[in-house]
Design a protein around this motif. Structure first.
Motif, PDB file in Angstrom:
ATOM      1  N   LEU A 289      21.407  11.399  61.538  1.00 23.62           N
ATOM      2  CA  LEU A 289      22.128  12.244  62.495  1.00 23.62           C
ATOM      3  C   LEU A 289      22.531  13.570  61.863  1.00 23.62           C
ATOM      4  CD1 LEU A 289      24.373   9.537  64.186  1.00 23.62           C
ATOM      5  CD2 LEU A 289      22.611  10.899  65.318  1.00 23.62           C
ATOM      6  N   LEU A 290      22.944  13.534  60.601  1.00 26.31           N
ATOM      7  CA  LEU A 290      23.323  14.754  59.897  1.00 26.31           C
ATOM      8  C   LEU A 290      22.129  15.690  59.769  1.00 26.31           C
ATOM      9  CD1 LEU A 290      25.556  16.202  58.262  1.00 26.31           C
ATOM     10  CD2 LEU A 290      24.735  15.006  56.242  1.00 26.31           C
ATOM     11  N   THR A 291      20.963  15.131  59.442  1.00 24.99           N
ATOM     12  CA  THR A 291      19.742  15.939  59.332  1.00 24.99           C
ATOM     13  C   THR A 291      19.369  16.517  60.697  1.00 24.99           C
ATOM     14  OG1 THR A 291      18.977  14.489  57.553  1.00 24.99           O
ATOM     15  CG2 THR A 291      17.332  15.907  58.592  1.00 24.99           C
ATOM     16  N   TYR A 292      19.426  15.679  61.727  1.00 27.48           N
ATOM     17  CA  TYR A 292      19.102  16.129  63.097  1.00 27.48           C
ATOM     18  C   TYR A 292      20.012  17.278  63.502  1.00 27.48           C
ATOM     19  CZ  TYR A 292      18.434  15.959  68.167  1.00 27.48           C
ATOM     20  OH  TYR A 292      18.171  16.295  69.470  1.00 27.48           O
ATOM     21  N   TYR A 293      21.316  17.132  63.226  1.00 25.26           N
ATOM     22  CA  TYR A 293      22.275  18.183  63.581  1.00 25.26           C
ATOM     23  C   TYR A 293      21.953  19.491  62.860  1.00 25.26           C
ATOM     24  CZ  TYR A 293      26.639  20.825  63.652  1.00 25.26           C
ATOM     25  OH  TYR A 293      27.566  21.818  63.775  1.00 25.26           O
ATOM     26  N   ASP A 294      21.656  19.390  61.559  1.00 26.26           N
ATOM     27  CA  ASP A 294      21.372  20.590  60.776  1.00 26.26           C
ATOM     28  C   ASP A 294      20.103  21.293  61.295  1.00 26.26           C
ATOM     29  OD1 ASP A 294      22.007  22.218  58.314  1.00 26.26           O
ATOM     30  OD2 ASP A 294      19.977  21.591  57.829  1.00 26.26           O
ATOM     31  N   LEU A 295      19.065  20.514  61.609  1.00 23.77           N
ATOM     32  CA  LEU A 295      17.815  21.099  62.100  1.00 23.77           C
ATOM     33  C   LEU A 295      17.988  21.718  63.487  1.00 23.77           C
ATOM     34  CD1 LEU A 295      15.332  18.282  60.990  1.00 23.77           C
ATOM     35  CD2 LEU A 295      15.525  20.559  59.981  1.00 23.77           C
ATOM     36  N   SER A 296      18.853  21.137  64.291  1.00 22.49           N
ATOM     37  CA  SER A 296      19.016  21.606  65.667  1.00 22.49           C
ATOM     38  C   SER A 296      19.655  22.986  65.739  1.00 22.49           C
ATOM     39  CB  SER A 296      19.860  20.607  66.459  1.00 22.49           C
ATOM     40  OG  SER A 296      21.202  20.598  66.000  1.00 22.49           O
ATOM     41  N   ARG A 297      20.284  23.432  64.642  1.00 24.47           N
ATOM     42  CA  ARG A 297      21.000  24.704  64.657  1.00 24.47           C
ATOM     43  C   ARG A 297      20.101  25.891  64.368  1.00 24.47           C
ATOM     44  NH1 ARG A 297      24.136  24.626  60.374  1.00 24.47           N
ATOM     45  NH2 ARG A 297      25.585  26.212  61.088  1.00 24.47           N
ATOM     46  N   SER A 298      18.829  25.646  64.050  1.00 19.51           N
ATOM     47  CA  SER A 298      17.908  26.735  63.731  1.00 19.51           C
ATOM     48  C   SER A 298      16.745  26.752  64.731  1.00 19.51           C
ATOM     49  CB  SER A 298      17.362  26.570  62.310  1.00 19.51           C
ATOM     50  OG  SER A 298      16.310  27.486  62.073  1.00 19.51           O
ATOM     51  N   PRO A 299      16.399  27.920  65.280  1.00 21.55           N
ATOM     52  CA  PRO A 299      15.267  27.992  66.208  1.00 21.55           C
ATOM     53  C   PRO A 299      13.945  27.667  65.532  1.00 21.55           C
ATOM     54  CG  PRO A 299      16.081  30.196  65.654  1.00 21.55           C
ATOM     55  CD  PRO A 299      17.085  29.228  65.125  1.00 21.55           C
ATOM     56  N   ASP A 300      13.878  27.775  64.207  1.00 20.50           N
ATOM     57  CA  ASP A 300      12.630  27.499  63.485  1.00 20.50           C
ATOM     58  C   ASP A 300      12.372  25.991  63.352  1.00 20.50           C
ATOM     59  OD1 ASP A 300      12.228  30.212  63.106  1.00 20.50           O
ATOM     60  OD2 ASP A 300      13.340  30.221  61.214  1.00 20.50           O
ATOM     61  N   THR A 301      13.409  25.178  63.520  1.00 23.91           N
ATOM     62  CA  THR A 301      13.233  23.738  63.308  1.00 23.91           C
ATOM     63  C   THR A 301      13.653  22.889  64.509  1.00 23.91           C
ATOM     64  OG1 THR A 301      15.423  23.652  62.268  1.00 23.91           O
ATOM     65  CG2 THR A 301      13.521  23.924  60.806  1.00 23.91           C
ATOM     66  N   SER A 302      14.051  23.512  65.595  1.00 20.70           N
ATOM     67  CA  SER A 302      14.569  22.749  66.740  1.00 20.70           C
ATOM     68  C   SER A 302      13.517  22.485  67.819  1.00 20.70           C
ATOM     69  CB  SER A 302      15.763  23.487  67.357  1.00 20.70           C
ATOM     70  OG  SER A 302      15.378  24.783  67.793  1.00 20.70           O
ATOM     71  N   LYS A 303      12.303  23.011  67.646  1.00 21.08           N
ATOM     72  CA  LYS A 303      11.260  22.829  68.665  1.00 21.08           C
ATOM     73  C   LYS A 303      10.770  21.382  68.667  1.00 21.08           C
ATOM     74  CE  LYS A 303       6.817  24.732  70.186  1.00 21.08           C
ATOM     75  NZ  LYS A 303       5.718  25.687  69.858  1.00 21.08           N
ATOM     76  N   ASN A 304      10.831  20.747  69.829  1.00 24.04           N
ATOM     77  CA  ASN A 304      10.412  19.346  69.991  1.00 24.04           C
ATOM     78  C   ASN A 304      11.103  18.420  68.983  1.00 24.04           C
ATOM     79  OD1 ASN A 304       8.683  20.008  72.117  1.00 24.04           O
ATOM     80  ND2 ASN A 304       6.962  20.368  70.731  1.00 24.04           N
ATOM     81  N   LEU A 305      12.333  18.747  68.644  1.00 23.36           N
ATOM     82  CA  LEU A 305      13.074  17.971  67.650  1.00 23.36           C
ATOM     83  C   LEU A 305      13.483  16.614  68.234  1.00 23.36           C
ATOM     84  CD1 LEU A 305      14.555  17.823  64.896  1.00 23.36           C
ATOM     85  CD2 LEU A 305      16.502  18.940  66.000  1.00 23.36           C
ATOM     86  N   ASP A 306      13.216  15.555  67.474  1.00 24.65           N
ATOM     87  CA  ASP A 306      13.609  14.219  67.905  1.00 24.65           C
ATOM     88  C   ASP A 306      13.950  13.400  66.667  1.00 24.65           C
ATOM     89  OD1 ASP A 306      14.187  12.106  69.528  1.00 24.65           O
ATOM     90  OD2 ASP A 306      12.146  11.778  70.244  1.00 24.65           O
ATOM     91  N   TRP A 307      14.634  12.279  66.863  1.00 26.20           N
ATOM     92  CA  TRP A 307      15.018  11.465  65.711  1.00 26.20           C
ATOM     93  C   TRP A 307      14.936   9.985  66.061  1.00 26.20           C
ATOM     94  CZ3 TRP A 307      19.511   8.310  65.081  1.00 26.20           C
ATOM     95  CH2 TRP A 307      20.360   8.278  66.200  1.00 26.20           C
ATOM     96  N   ASN A 308      14.783   9.166  65.015  1.00 22.26           N
ATOM     97  CA  ASN A 308      14.750   7.711  65.144  1.00 22.26           C
ATOM     98  C   ASN A 308      13.683   7.268  66.142  1.00 22.26           C
ATOM     99  OD1 ASN A 308      16.476   4.929  66.107  1.00 22.26           O
ATOM    100  ND2 ASN A 308      16.303   5.399  63.937  1.00 22.26           N
TER     101      ASN A 308
END
Length: 637
Positions: free
Chosen positions: A497-516
């Motif tokens: 969840l911590l990794t997901y949260y950190d990635l979600s804050r950047s437009p470079d890493t939030s595209k199609n972002l999913d976890w678990n």
């Protein structure tokens, strides 16, 4: 790697070299006790300089501790290491308990010994000799080596980069306060124990009890000296950078965390105006070193080991007891054989001594036994008796008499301490810290009654108590095993969840972002798509130390190969909470090359704890709670 304005590629220097060099620069400034006291006298003439000594020596100890941590990190000076040393450092074993089987362990022992000598100084004048000894015999050898051999890929002059490194070291490790009250450097020092049994964890019931105790208050007494030491360091590098508000915080703080204001102030004045983000690295990772220390230099350093007395604990205790026999009283049986008997003998011994001509002081010993909640205490009084050619003297030992953390035991402790303070001019008091079990074994070994087989009943009763305690420990261990399994799963989920949260804050890493994501009996911790269309498959781990990297990379590659629907380029990426050692970085890069094939590639890794403590956006978050949950990781996550 970082990129400058002219797009040249620059490789950052290793953490070990820069920690060593930065600590040397800080020590060179602050260890000049004469200059520090002159600065205080000139700028703050109304201050009693002796009141600043504990905090000043504490700051010196942290600087040497950061130097020692650099030694642990470093692999460029040629100091030998071995698995026993690496394990001891990882487990938080203090240098005096390490086996000196390699040069790094020996050097940490020397540093620990020197810091204790420095901290034993009674005033600033007496601190100069041990301060200069450490500088001359150890730190200057590394400093001269680095002045000659250190280099940098950065486009600045060496002197400028060295100044930046000292400034960055002060900013990050000495003005940054973690949790509710320790300088960042304190969290890294290997010069004292950080073993789990010796550490009270913030946020636990034991911590809440500790911060209300006298021990915590005693630590607060060093804040003032530490603040003026920090101000002096900053003033030598950034004249007039501290405004009135900063000085107000430094001079009036009663809470360690208030010093964090200085960290934020320096950040605003140093980093916010830099042209490029990479320029921050000038202040932390400027230098590299490819040259080992010469054998002559190492010989100069380690010759000091021959001058350090290497006594066993039994030899130390023999000296404390002046090589007399003892009589053993088990004070845990009741106050009549502990607090009451000790106070009666103490007052009686002082009264009898004062009836003599030219009386010598009464010999008193205090033995501190560390436990999770505080300290248990044993005491001893020397009962003196002499014949014409004989010495009949011996000690009465009052074992396990009181505590400094419980109600009744704390009350007994206060009564005894009041008596000792009242009669202090008639006493010679020596304090000694030793584990309770070790002390009991030692004392029973020289107890006259035990040797004459007169205390068998006492031993039998204690054996029964130990058996009951062992049964209780086994019951607790069974409950802990279930709790640890739950914590193991929770830590892994929190890391994702911590990794997901950190990635979600950047437009470079939030595209199609999913976890678990579960697929084909596999589970992917996080996925997202980069701007170039590459699909990133993230694996989240708390620490590389407790991770089978070879197995995890192999599994991640198999997951990517079996992924459906089929996609173009696939890249594996690891996210760790704890930073990696240089050996772990080398192992990661080796395995990365091993498993990268075709369109399935293992990429770089991120360390989330570094982001959290450098990113101002995280300042308002519960960073200390994340440390508490994730740092004390005893299973593979």
């Amino acid at each position: 790697m970082v990129t400058t304005k002219n797009d040249s590629k620059l490789v950052l220097g290793p953490r070990g070299v820069n920690a060593i060099y930065g600590a040397i620069g800080c020590y060179d400034i602050l260890s000049d006790a004469k200059s520090f006291t002159s600065w205080i006298d000139k700028k703050y003439p109304d201050i009693n300089i002796d009141e600043l000594l504990p905090g000043y020596l504490y700051c010196i100890g942290l600087i040497v501790g950061w130097f020692a941590k650099g030694i642990c990190y470093d692999e460029t000076f040629g100091l030998t290491s071995d698995p026993a040393f690496d394990r001891a450092v990882f487990a938080g074993v203090p240098p005096e308990e390490m086996d000196r089987t390699c040069e790094k362990a020996s050097l940490l022992y020397i540093l620990s010994y020197d810091v204790k000598r420095i901290k034993s100084s009674k005033n600033f004048s007496k601190s100069r000799h041990p301060l200069n000894d450490l500088k001359r015999n150890v730190l200057d050898i590394f400093a001269n080596h680095l002045k000659e051999n250190a280099y940098s890929d950065f486009p600045n002059s060496k002197n400028e980069l060295y100044s930046h490194l000292i400034e960055g070291t002060i900013w990050l490790y000495f003005s940054c306060i973690r949790g509710s009250g320790i300088p960042y450097a304190e969290a890294f020092t290997p010069l004292h124990s950080s073993k789990e049994e010796d550490v009270i964890i913030e946020g636990t019931p034991e911590w809440e009890e500790y911060i209300k105790s006298d021990d915590y208050g005693a630590k607060d007494t060093i804040i003032r000296g530490y603040c003026y030491s920090l101000e002096y360091l900053i003033d030598q590098l950034f004249p007039n950078i501290l405004d009135t508000e900063c000085l107000k915080y430094l001079h009036n703080t009663e809470n360690w965390y208030e010093i964090q204001y200085i960290y934020d102030h320096l950040y605003g004045h140093i980093f916010l105006d830099l042209d490029n983000d990479h320029e921050k690295d000038w202040y932390l990772y400027s230098f590299k070193n490819d040259t080992k220390l010469s054998k002559e230099s190492l010989s100069t350093i380690f010759d000091k080991l021959n001058k350090i007395p290497n006594k066993s604990l039994q030899e130390e205790l023999d000296k404390v007891f002046l090589w007399y026999h003892v009589g053993f009283l088990d004070a845990s049986a009741g106050p009549f054989s502990g607090m009451i008997a000790f106070r009666t003998l103490l007052i009686g011994a002082v009264t009898i001594k004062n009836q003599m001509k030219n009386p010598e002081q009464v010999q008193v010993r205090i033995f501190k036994h560390h436990c999770f909640k505080g300290y248990d205490y044993s005491y001893a009084i020397l009962m003196e008796g002499y014949g014409s050619a004989m010495d009949y003297s011996g000690w009465i030992v009052f074992f396990d008499t009181d505590t400094d953390y419980s109600g009744t035991g704390g009350y007994y402790h206060q009564l005894i301490d009041n008596d000792i303070q009242r009669y202090m001019q008639y006493l010679n008091v020596v304090s000694f810290e030793v584990k309770k079990e070790t002390f009991e074994k030692y004392v029973m070994g020289i107890d006259v009654a035990t040797q004459n087989e007169h205390s068998v009943s006492v031993i039998q009763r204690q054996d029964k108590e130990i058996a009951r305690a062992n049964q209780k420990v086994r019951e607790i261990q069974k409950r802990l095993e279930t709790t640890q399994d739950v914590l193991h799963s929770a830590r892994g989920l929190i890391m994702e969840l911590l990794t997901y949260y950190d990635l979600s804050r950047s437009p470079d890493t939030s595209k199609n972002l999913d976890w678990n994501i579960a697929q084909n009996k596999h589970e992917i911790d996080v996925t997202y798509v980069r701007n170039d269309g590459t699909v990133i498959f993230g694996e989240c781990k708390v620490s590389a130390k407790t991770t089978d990297l070879d197995g995890e990379m192999k599994n991640l590659v198999n997951k990517m190969k079996d992924w459906k629907p089929k996609v173009g380029n696939k890249m594996g990426h690891f996210f760790f909470f704890d930073e990696l050692s240089e050996k772990e970085v080398a192992n990661y890069n080796k395995l990365k090359m091993k498993y990268s094939r075709g369109d399935v590639v293992i990429g770089e890794y991120d360390v989330l704890s570094e982001k959290i403590y450098r990113d101002q956006n995280w300042k308002s978050k519960a960073r200390d709670k994340l440390d508490y949950i994730l740092k004390y990781n005893d299973k593979k996550v």
